[in-house]
Design a protein around this motif. Structure first.
Motif, PDB file in Angstrom:
ATOM      1  N   TRP A 127       0.856  -1.197   0.000  1.00 18.79           N
ATOM      2  CA  TRP A 127       0.000   0.000   0.000  1.00 18.79           C
ATOM      3  C   TRP A 127       0.882   1.234   0.000  1.00 18.79           C
ATOM      4  O   TRP A 127       1.970   1.241   0.554  1.00 18.79           O
ATOM      5  N   ASP A 131       0.399   5.785  -0.160  1.00 15.17           N
ATOM      6  CA  ASP A 131      -0.411   6.991  -0.263  1.00 15.17           C
ATOM      7  C   ASP A 131       0.278   7.922  -1.255  1.00 15.17           C
ATOM      8  O   ASP A 131       1.398   8.388  -1.010  1.00 15.17           O
ATOM      9  N   LYS A 147       3.530   4.357   3.384  1.00 11.59           N
ATOM     10  CA  LYS A 147       3.461   3.100   2.639  1.00 11.59           C
ATOM     11  C   LYS A 147       3.539   1.913   3.588  1.00 11.59           C
ATOM     12  O   LYS A 147       3.835   2.063   4.777  1.00 11.59           O
ATOM     13  N   ARG A 189       2.488   5.835   8.484  1.00 13.69           N
ATOM     14  CA  ARG A 189       1.290   6.637   8.179  1.00 13.69           C
ATOM     15  C   ARG A 189       1.227   7.809   9.151  1.00 13.69           C
ATOM     16  O   ARG A 189       1.242   7.620  10.363  1.00 13.69           O
ATOM     17  N   LEU A 225      -4.416  -3.093   7.369  1.00 14.82           N
ATOM     18  CA  LEU A 225      -3.906  -3.240   6.003  1.00 14.82           C
ATOM     19  C   LEU A 225      -2.967  -4.436   5.902  1.00 14.82           C
ATOM     20  O   LEU A 225      -3.010  -5.190   4.920  1.00 14.82           O
ATOM     21  N   LEU A 246      -3.993  -7.255   3.357  1.00 16.35           N
ATOM     22  CA  LEU A 246      -3.203  -7.341   2.129  1.00 16.35           C
ATOM     23  C   LEU A 246      -1.971  -8.235   2.268  1.00 16.35           C
ATOM     24  O   LEU A 246      -1.582  -8.909   1.313  1.00 16.35           O
TER      25      LEU A 246
END
Length: 227
Positions: free
Chosen positions: A66, A68, A74, A111, A187, A191
């Motif tokens: 992931w 942004d 990430k 994050r 996440l 994922l």
């Protein structure tokens, strides 16, 4: 016995650990042992295939799960660890591979100034009797552990030498850091876990067929009685 002769000892003593196996592409056709002395793979011989298993699992490293686009936030796979053992054995023209593995995969996420390190691990050793199923669906649930790292808000700045560097400009408050960590952990589970299970299943699948060749083994084609 042929295996105890001088020819055998040129290739390695019986008491020594299994020698590393070459990649599958380098194995001569239907000669899984890779040894000149072991004609038609008739004698028992082991080869260490752990390096191949580790290389397969290490394909995960660097995978980004992931990101942004508006920031540098990430979540990605940062490292893996594969413990245990895996050997490929040959005898009388047949190949039998056995293993017992323990896997750990670490993810690193960031994050809003909060960093989170997540570890997925197999709860118990996986041996050659475990069928991982399609994309690892039959594997046991992975053990998940997480550790909160830095809680500093970072910005890219230009230092006195003209280099662009990241600098901590503020600290993230505890409540916001907790929300960021919870989001990253969700996440990682959504994922990361399926991807890791699939890669573990691929690793086991590779070990299951390592050194195997389609069709009858040498000597068996004409029924020369090597069975």
């Amino acid at each position: 016995h042929y295996a105890h002769g001088d020819t055998y000892y040129k290739d390695g003593r019986i008491c020594e650990p299994p020698k590393p196996a070459a990649p599958m592409v380098d194995i001569p056709d239907r000669q899984a042992s890779q040894s000149r002395w072991n004609f038609k793979d008739f004698h028992w011989e082991e080869r260490d295939v752990m390096p191949a298993a580790k290389a397969k699992l290490e394909e995960l490293v660097g995978t980004q799960l992931w990101a942004d686009k508006r920031s540098s936030d990430k979540l990605a796979v940062c490292s893996v660890e594969l413990g245990g053992w895996a050997v490929s054995n040959v005898r009388k023209g047949t190949t039998k591979n056995i293993w017992e593995l323990e896997a750990k995969v670490w993810l690193l996420g960031s994050r809003g100034g909060t960093e989170l390190r997540v570890c997925f691990a197999t709860p118990a050793p996986l041996d050659h009797e475990v069928d991982p199923g399609l994309e690892g669906a039959a594997l046991p649930e992975l053990v998940v552990e997480s550790t909160v790292g830095s809680q500093g808000v970072r910005q890219k700045v230009v230092d006195k030498d003209g280099e662009v560097v990241e600098k901590v400009v503020a600290e993230v408050d505890s409540e916001r850091a907790m929300r960021n960590s919870e989001m990253l952990l969700k996440l990682a589970k959504r994922l990361g876990a399926p991807l890791i299970r699939k890669k573990i299943a691929e690793t086991i699948g590779m070990l299951a067929i390592f050194g195997h060749r389609e069709g009858p083994s040498p000597g068996q084609e004409k029924g020369d009685g090597t069975d």
